[in-house]
Design an enzyme around this catalytic site. Sequence first.
Site, PDB file in Angstrom:
ATOM      1  N   SER A  26       0.858  -1.196   0.000  1.00 28.08           N
ATOM      2  CA  SER A  26       0.000   0.000   0.000  1.00 28.08           C
ATOM      3  C   SER A  26       0.884   1.233   0.000  1.00 28.08           C
ATOM      4  O   SER A  26       2.072   1.164   0.349  1.00 28.08           O
ATOM      5  CB  SER A  26      -0.864  -0.014   1.270  1.00 28.08           C
ATOM      6  OG  SER A  26      -1.520   1.214   1.460  1.00 28.08           O
ATOM      7  N   TYR A  70      -3.845  -0.877   9.929  1.00 27.07           N
ATOM      8  CA  TYR A  70      -3.608  -1.067   8.491  1.00 27.07           C
ATOM      9  C   TYR A  70      -2.213  -0.569   8.121  1.00 27.07           C
ATOM     10  O   TYR A  70      -1.464  -1.247   7.409  1.00 27.07           O
ATOM     11  CB  TYR A  70      -4.681  -0.302   7.705  1.00 27.07           C
ATOM     12  CG  TYR A  70      -4.647  -0.527   6.209  1.00 27.07           C
ATOM     13  CD1 TYR A  70      -5.254  -1.640   5.640  1.00 27.07           C
ATOM     14  CD2 TYR A  70      -4.011   0.383   5.356  1.00 27.07           C
ATOM     15  CE1 TYR A  70      -5.243  -1.846   4.268  1.00 27.07           C
ATOM     16  CE2 TYR A  70      -3.990   0.190   3.988  1.00 27.07           C
ATOM     17  CZ  TYR A  70      -4.607  -0.928   3.443  1.00 27.07           C
ATOM     18  OH  TYR A  70      -4.585  -1.122   2.082  1.00 27.07           O
TER      19      TYR A  70
HETATM   20  P1  NAP Z   1     -11.739  -5.401  -1.561  1.00 28.30           P
HETATM   21  O1  NAP Z   1     -12.535  -5.198  -2.802  1.00 28.30           O
HETATM   22  O2  NAP Z   1     -12.384  -5.156  -0.238  1.00 28.30           O
HETATM   23  O3  NAP Z   1     -11.096  -6.866  -1.615  1.00 28.30           O
HETATM   24  C1  NAP Z   1     -10.525  -7.452  -0.494  1.00 28.30           C
HETATM   25  C2  NAP Z   1     -10.427  -8.945  -0.744  1.00 28.30           C
HETATM   26  O4  NAP Z   1      -9.854  -9.577   0.410  1.00 28.30           O
HETATM   27  C3  NAP Z   1     -11.801  -9.568  -0.960  1.00 28.30           C
HETATM   28  O5  NAP Z   1     -11.709 -10.566  -1.919  1.00 28.30           O
HETATM   29  C4  NAP Z   1     -12.096 -10.141   0.408  1.00 28.30           C
HETATM   30  O6  NAP Z   1     -13.013 -11.191   0.407  1.00 28.30           O
HETATM   31  C5  NAP Z   1     -10.715 -10.628   0.799  1.00 28.30           C
HETATM   32  N1  NAP Z   1     -10.674 -10.918   2.215  1.00 28.30           N
HETATM   33  C6  NAP Z   1     -10.890 -10.057   3.241  1.00 28.30           C
HETATM   34  N2  NAP Z   1     -10.836 -10.723   4.401  1.00 28.30           N
HETATM   35  C7  NAP Z   1     -10.602 -12.024   4.108  1.00 28.30           C
HETATM   36  C8  NAP Z   1     -10.478 -13.194   4.889  1.00 28.30           C
HETATM   37  N3  NAP Z   1     -10.603 -13.186   6.229  1.00 28.30           N
HETATM   38  N4  NAP Z   1     -10.227 -14.368   4.262  1.00 28.30           N
HETATM   39  C9  NAP Z   1     -10.152 -14.418   2.908  1.00 28.30           C
HETATM   40  N5  NAP Z   1     -10.264 -13.339   2.119  1.00 28.30           N
HETATM   41  C10 NAP Z   1     -10.514 -12.162   2.720  1.00 28.30           C
HETATM   42  O7  NAP Z   1     -10.499  -4.432  -1.546  1.00 28.30           O
HETATM   43  P2  NAP Z   1      -9.275  -4.202  -2.551  1.00 28.30           P
HETATM   44  O8  NAP Z   1      -9.080  -2.757  -2.632  1.00 28.30           O
HETATM   45  O9  NAP Z   1      -9.425  -4.987  -3.796  1.00 28.30           O
HETATM   46  O10 NAP Z   1      -8.093  -4.787  -1.655  1.00 28.30           O
HETATM   47  C11 NAP Z   1      -7.202  -5.791  -2.099  1.00 28.30           C
HETATM   48  C12 NAP Z   1      -5.843  -5.540  -1.491  1.00 28.30           C
HETATM   49  O11 NAP Z   1      -5.329  -4.303  -1.985  1.00 28.30           O
HETATM   50  C13 NAP Z   1      -5.856  -5.412   0.036  1.00 28.30           C
HETATM   51  O12 NAP Z   1      -4.706  -6.049   0.569  1.00 28.30           O
HETATM   52  C14 NAP Z   1      -5.770  -3.909   0.246  1.00 28.30           C
HETATM   53  O13 NAP Z   1      -5.205  -3.580   1.489  1.00 28.30           O
HETATM   54  C15 NAP Z   1      -4.872  -3.538  -0.907  1.00 28.30           C
HETATM   55  N6  NAP Z   1      -4.889  -2.119  -1.271  1.00 28.30           N
HETATM   56  C16 NAP Z   1      -6.017  -1.532  -1.763  1.00 28.30           C
HETATM   57  C17 NAP Z   1      -5.964  -0.189  -2.123  1.00 28.30           C
HETATM   58  C18 NAP Z   1      -7.150   0.543  -2.680  1.00 28.30           C
HETATM   59  O14 NAP Z   1      -7.046   1.754  -2.903  1.00 28.30           O
HETATM   60  N7  NAP Z   1      -8.251  -0.105  -2.941  1.00 28.30           N
HETATM   61  C19 NAP Z   1      -4.797   0.542  -1.968  1.00 28.30           C
HETATM   62  C20 NAP Z   1      -3.676  -0.093  -1.463  1.00 28.30           C
HETATM   63  C21 NAP Z   1      -3.727  -1.432  -1.120  1.00 28.30           C
HETATM   64  P3  NAP Z   1     -14.562 -10.936   0.813  1.00 28.30           P
HETATM   65  O15 NAP Z   1     -15.194 -10.446  -0.454  1.00 28.30           O
HETATM   66  O16 NAP Z   1     -15.053 -12.267   1.247  1.00 28.30           O
HETATM   67  O17 NAP Z   1     -14.587  -9.912   1.886  1.00 28.30           O
END
Ligand code: NAP
Length: 247
Positions: free
Chosen positions: A139, A152
């Site tokens: 991140s 986080y």
């Molecule tokens: P998201 O749409 O909320 O996706 C998160 C994913 O993680 C979902 O598939 C979720 O599954 C899964 N997950 C959460 N808890 C879990 C658990 N206990 N066991 C198994 N799977 C689990 O968010 P995203 O933005 O795509 O995030 C993906 C990654 O990118 C994360 O590591 C986040 O920190 C990172 N990130 C995102 C951003 C951003 O701007 N969006 C920026 C920097 C980093 P469920 O659908 O079942 O909840």
Amino acid sequence: MSDLFSLKGRTALVTGANAGIGQAIAVTLAGQGAHVLCAGRRASDDTLAAIDAAGGTGETVLVDFADPMAGRDLFAGRDVSLLVNNAGIIRRADSVDYGEDDWDAVMDVNLKALFFTTQAFGRALIAREEPGAVVNIASLLSFQGGIRVPAYTASKHGVAGLTKILANEWAPHRITVNAIAPGYIATSNTQALQDDPARSTAILDRIPAGRWGDPGDIAGTAAFLCSGAASYVTGTVINVDGGWLAR
Ligand code: NAP
């Protein structure tokens, strides 16, 4: 030349592949020829449909990383050589109010589960004497402090550190370990920011690219890091942020 980026014959496991960034990565890796295991706590039906439409193959693997040791047995009997640690959660509260439950939940999924899942992956690959690649989703808060997200930020600083130590230890085994630091990507993870007009405007004003990122913006870098084109790239965190950190 095109073979340099091909993932044909490889099996990839992508955590959190049912939505957002993980879904885009899973579909892109499958499009490059990998068989993709979509690991999450619910079936990745939408992702598998998109993989199918792209002419690729994949399957759901059910696992809940709320138990940070849940990844221990994921690789037994499976010839997985690419691991994308994408599953992650965020809990927001002022640091003076931040609760232990939120701290533990975030650290368990984002950091502890990531480490022990990767440990299991590395053990299996090293035992088979096969090369492989790990891509961790870090991140901007692997570098910056953020606001109201202490667990986080701590977890994502930790992800950057683990990326480096595992790269050091596993380079002799031909296993690369890298991370991607996404900028502000429009997913459910950032919904609270997108819904806050003041924060949303402030964020957008600072992004040189002039737009929020899309999950697909992250997927190409992940595919590159999984491919033979990146075989001498290890221990790095690549910013995919529309220029945010350069500003
Ligand atoms: P998201 O749409 O909320 O996706 C998160 C994913 O993680 C979902 O598939 C979720 O599954 C899964 N997950 C959460 N808890 C879990 C658990 N206990 N066991 C198994 N799977 C689990 O968010 P995203 O933005 O795509 O995030 C993906 C990654 O990118 C994360 O590591 C986040 O920190 C990172 N990130 C995102 C951003 C951003 O701007 N969006 C920026 C920097 C980093 P469920 O659908 O079942 O909840």
